[in-house]
Design a protein around this motif. Structure first.
Motif, short mmCIF file in Angstrom:
data_model
loop_
_atom_site.label_atom_id
_atom_site.label_comp_id
_atom_site.label_asym_id
_atom_site.label_seq_id
_atom_site.Cartn_x
_atom_site.Cartn_y
_atom_site.Cartn_z
N TYR A 191 7.73 -3.45 -1.70
CA TYR A 191 7.33 -4.05 -2.96
C TYR A 191 8.56 -4.55 -3.71
N GLU A 195 6.28 -0.50 3.06
CA GLU A 195 5.41 0.17 2.09
C GLU A 195 3.95 -0.25 2.17
N ASN A 216 -7.34 -1.65 3.93
CA ASN A 216 -6.85 -1.33 2.58
C ASN A 216 -8.00 -0.89 1.68
N PHE A 255 -2.13 -3.76 -4.33
CA PHE A 255 -1.39 -3.53 -5.57
C PHE A 255 -0.52 -4.74 -5.92
N ASN A 267 0.31 4.97 -6.15
CA ASN A 267 1.14 3.98 -5.47
C ASN A 267 2.54 3.93 -6.08
N GLU A 291 4.33 7.06 -4.74
CA GLU A 291 4.53 7.02 -3.29
C GLU A 291 5.59 6.01 -2.88
N THR A 292 5.72 4.93 -3.63
CA THR A 292 6.70 3.90 -3.29
C THR A 292 8.01 4.03 -4.07
#
Length: 504
Positions: free
Chosen positions: A65, A341, A357, A361, A433, A436-437
């Motif tokens: 991302y 990611e 999915n 996001f 998210n 997690e990222t």
């Protein structure tokens, strides 16, 4: 799958889904992309990660991302410790070549003219390379829309044509190799330069006025109203009309150049797989806004995506640019790095009825570093589940839309109590998210919103977790702060490994 593993990745700049005939606008003249759609898989719910040139490309070409690779604004060079997919694939024995707009080196709009790691230097051709072929007078002319008629712009004078030339040359010379070729056109992005005959195709065309082009933004975030201003709110007037003939002409010109690349690919005994997309769209006065920026309206985040060579059909599941890098690695049979990611949609490619999915996001940080304008820093995070879209606008107010009932996103449902379960579910998905990222902007302020008071993590230590990166392909395993030893788990309670090695 072709005898050789060959993938051609084609992308345009600022091309909305409704600028392609295959997405339902019969007035658009895009025969080559329409043919790709007929012969391949068309994704009807594909989304960019951020509706700005560099951040969108960052997700595609790093698998991370924008917030994870320092690509969250135009004119910012990516983090040095984030390998691009050309470098990763090249190291795996795939011949990689990049022809066209790069926009990831921090070198303003045009780039630095330097080949990024992993790509074939003989074919590298960012916009700086193109401009340096021209005289100062030619550079100026090729950046002025009036030149289309004044100087009789021809195909060979354009960036898109010269990119297509190089792509065709690569395809013809490397037919016996495994390769990943990127063809990245700047067109139809402004200044919309193309031969006049393409502009003439839209001489009498008017963009149909939709309901959301009359949006007065009363129930929308404050920064949208500031963005629109009095000038752009003129779309509410009855005499408003929109005739972007140069933009749409350049759109058809881009399709022509893409057709040249497709034709060259089809000369091969086993045609390469072709993946096509665009980085983002343009508001074109939807919601009284122009260009792109800190919003997640469909006009700028819903992008075209087509894959030819792996089946046919229409996929109606939500997919994202963040899915492309791992999917490409699956096509080549290269192990997917932990740094990526997004998840591969390979199974969905093989069966469009499958859904990979639960959510896609999106985000926004800043439009531009070089310029003060464009709203400055406007952090937002968003999610779409295939029906509902939520947008958290950190410094203004939030949004929720039901795209099934309200496809033009006119009614903001964020304050409606009957959507309580939907709001909490989507809010939780965004937060998960972000953590997690390893989103560097994560924190309690995203959790405690006026419509969902969440204060359990409203402390200085937040969730009390350590989250380290795993990039062992290119760097040693990271060390635990408390012990100096290699971490055993990248995600862990802060300090938990200290106890493991503590002296008794």
């Amino acid at each position: 799958m072709s005898r050789k593993k060959q993938v051609i990745f084609i992308m345009t700049d600022t091309q909305r889904t409704d600028m392609l005939g295959c997405y339902g606008n019969e007035r658009m003249i895009t025969p080559n992309l329409d043919r790709l759609a007929r012969e391949g898989i068309r994704y009807d719910k594909a989304y960019t990660t951020q509706p700005v040139c560099q951040p969108a490309r960052a997700a595609i070409f790093t698998g991370s991302y924008p917030h994870s690779c320092a690509g969250w604004s135009n004119c910012m060079g990516l983090s040095d410790n984030v390998p691009n997919i050309g470098q990763r694939l090249s190291d795996a024995g795939i011949h990689t070549a990049y022809v066209g707009k790069w926009h990831l080196d921090g070198g303003d709009y045009f780039g630095l003219g330097r080949c990024a790691k992993g790509w074939d230097e003989d074919y590298w051709y960012d916009m700086r390379c193109f401009l340096e072929e021209l005289t100062p007078e030619e550079r100026y002319r090729i950046r002025q829309m009036e030149s289309i008629e004044k100087y009789n712009i021809t195909e060979d004078m354009t960036y898109g044509h010269r990119c297509a030339d190089r792509a065709v040359d690569f395809i013809e010379k490397h037919r016996d190799e495994n390769y990943f070729l990127v063809v990245s056109l700047d067109e139809p992005h402004g200044p919309h330069i193309c031969p006049k005959k393409y502009v003439d195709l839209y001489e009498d065309y008017e963009v149909p006025i939709k309901e959301n082009m009359k949006d007065t933004l009363e129930n929308k975030p404050e920064h949208h109203r500031i963005w629109a201003g009095e000038e752009y709110l003129k779309v509410c007037r009855e005499d408003f009309s929109l005739k972007p003939k140069e933009f749409l002409g350049c759109n058809t010109f881009a399709d022509y150049e893409i057709g040249r690349v497709i034709d060259a690919a089809e000369q091969q005994e086993d045609a390469p797989i072709i993946i096509y997309t665009s980085d983002h769209g343009d508001m074109m006065y939807a919601h009284s806004l122009t260009g792109k920026g800190p919003a997640l309206y469909e006009e700028i985040v819903h992008i075209p995506l087509i894959i030819r060579g792996l089946g046919q059909g229409v996929d109606t599941n939500p997919v994202s640019h963040i899915n492309l890098a791992p999917t490409i690695f699956d096509i080549f049979g290269v192990p997917i790095p932990k740094m990526f990611e997004g998840r591969s949609i390979w199974q969905e490619v093989l069966n469009p009825q499958a859904r990979c999915n639960d959510y896609v996001f999106m985000e926004f940080g800043r439009y531009e570093v070089d310029h003060d304008g464009f709203g400055g820093y406007q952090p937002l995070r968003g999610v779409y589940d295939g029906r509902y879209k939520m947008v958290l606008n950190l410094m203004t107010s939030d949004e929720l839309y039901d795209l099934e009932k309200d496809p033009q996103e006119m009614v903001n449902l964020i304050e409606k109590p009957e959507y309580e379960e939907v709001k909490k579910r989507l809010h939780q998905a965004i937060l998960d998210n972000m953590y997690e990222t390893r989103d560097p902007f994560r924190g309690y302020y995203w959790e405690d919103r006026p419509w969902n008071r969440r204060t359990e993590f409203k402390t200085w230590d937040s969730r009390l977790m350590t989250r380290q990166r795993e990039n062992e392909e290119y760097e040693p395993r990271q060390l635990d702060y408390g012990t100096g030893l290699p971490m055993t788990a990248a995600v862990r309670k802060k300090g938990e490994s200290d106890a493991k090695f503590a002296e008794k």
